[in-house]
Enzyme design. Sequence first.
Site, PDB file in Angstrom:
ATOM      1  N   SER A 140     -39.309 -20.183  18.107  1.00 25.03           N
ATOM      2  CA  SER A 140     -39.456 -21.138  19.212  1.00 25.03           C
ATOM      3  C   SER A 140     -38.190 -21.975  19.311  1.00 25.03           C
ATOM      4  CB  SER A 140     -40.645 -22.066  18.943  1.00 25.03           C
ATOM      5  OG  SER A 140     -40.688 -23.117  19.903  1.00 25.03           O
ATOM      6  N   TYR A 152     -45.932 -28.110  13.930  1.00 25.13           N
ATOM      7  CA  TYR A 152     -45.687 -26.837  14.616  1.00 25.13           C
ATOM      8  C   TYR A 152     -44.201 -26.504  14.588  1.00 25.13           C
ATOM      9  CZ  TYR A 152     -44.981 -23.503  18.415  1.00 25.13           C
ATOM     10  OH  TYR A 152     -44.589 -22.403  19.148  1.00 25.13           O
TER      11      TYR A 152
END
Length: 235
Positions: A140, A152
Amino acid sequence: MGEQVFLVTGASRGIGAATARMASARGYRVVLAARDASSTARLAAELGGPDRAWSASCDVTRYEQVAGLVQRVEEQWGRLDVVFANAGASVVTSFTAEDGAPPAEWGDMVLTNVCGPAFTARAAMPALTRHGGHLVLTGSAAGRGVRPGSLYAATKWAVTGLAQAIRAECVGTGLRVTLVQPGLTDTGGIPASRAADPKLAPEDVARAVLYAVEQPPTVDVNEILVRPVGQDAHR
Ligand SMILES: NC(=O)c1ccc[n+]([C@@H]2O[C@H](COP(=O)([O-])OP(=O)(O)OC[C@H]3O[C@@H](n4cnc5c(N)ncnc54)[C@H](OP(=O)(O)O)[C@@H]3O)[C@@H](O)[C@H]2O)c1
């Protein structure tokens, strides 16, 4: 692509489903893995049924399930060429406040995002090495920059390191390892706080995956960062 086989984890929706559709359209036989096999079964039927696509219930946090799936793919189709370790989970976290998910719910995300691709790599590497294969991992944009309070993002930093560690171990094997780092992408998983931000479509990420995979076998695209035009530098 002839009879090459392309396995996607997290294939039931979002980036995984878009990539499976695109790989199938380019001629790959596809294996669609997710925990809920009813969605992947519908997609497998859409992509041509058992000779072209099949679905499997597989929890990437369970090593034995991923290893069993890889074994079934080799038994059924005799080869495995591309593995897209894409399954992921996201919950909002804070280290200073009560915002977001309670800590008791953080473990599943860490297992899915860190152990998931690590187990997938470990299970698939022998088969991929036999066929001069390609491992693609979904990291990501959050795995490159600071996101306040985000566990995250820390899991995606782990995926950045994981891709590098796997690639370093694969020197001399002919195996290729690509880390794709999407920015905000319009799937089911984005938090309400970012609903108005610019977004990629899942197909935009799928094209990045296929770009890496379709290079000549001597070319290893190490990393692709793909973000929507106008995404804030720190989001
Ligand atoms: N959307 C974004 O803005 C964005 C940005 C950057 C990176 N990413 C990353 O891109 C990947 C895909 O994201 P997405 O937005 O397309 O996600 P999504 O729409 O939420 O879909 C997640 C997929 O992963 C599967 N999955 C979740 N936990 C799993 C597990 N334990 N075992 C096997 N499959 C599991 C889900 O199916 P089941 O629930 O049936 O298992 C589903 O197919 C993730 O790694 C995510 O972190 C997303």
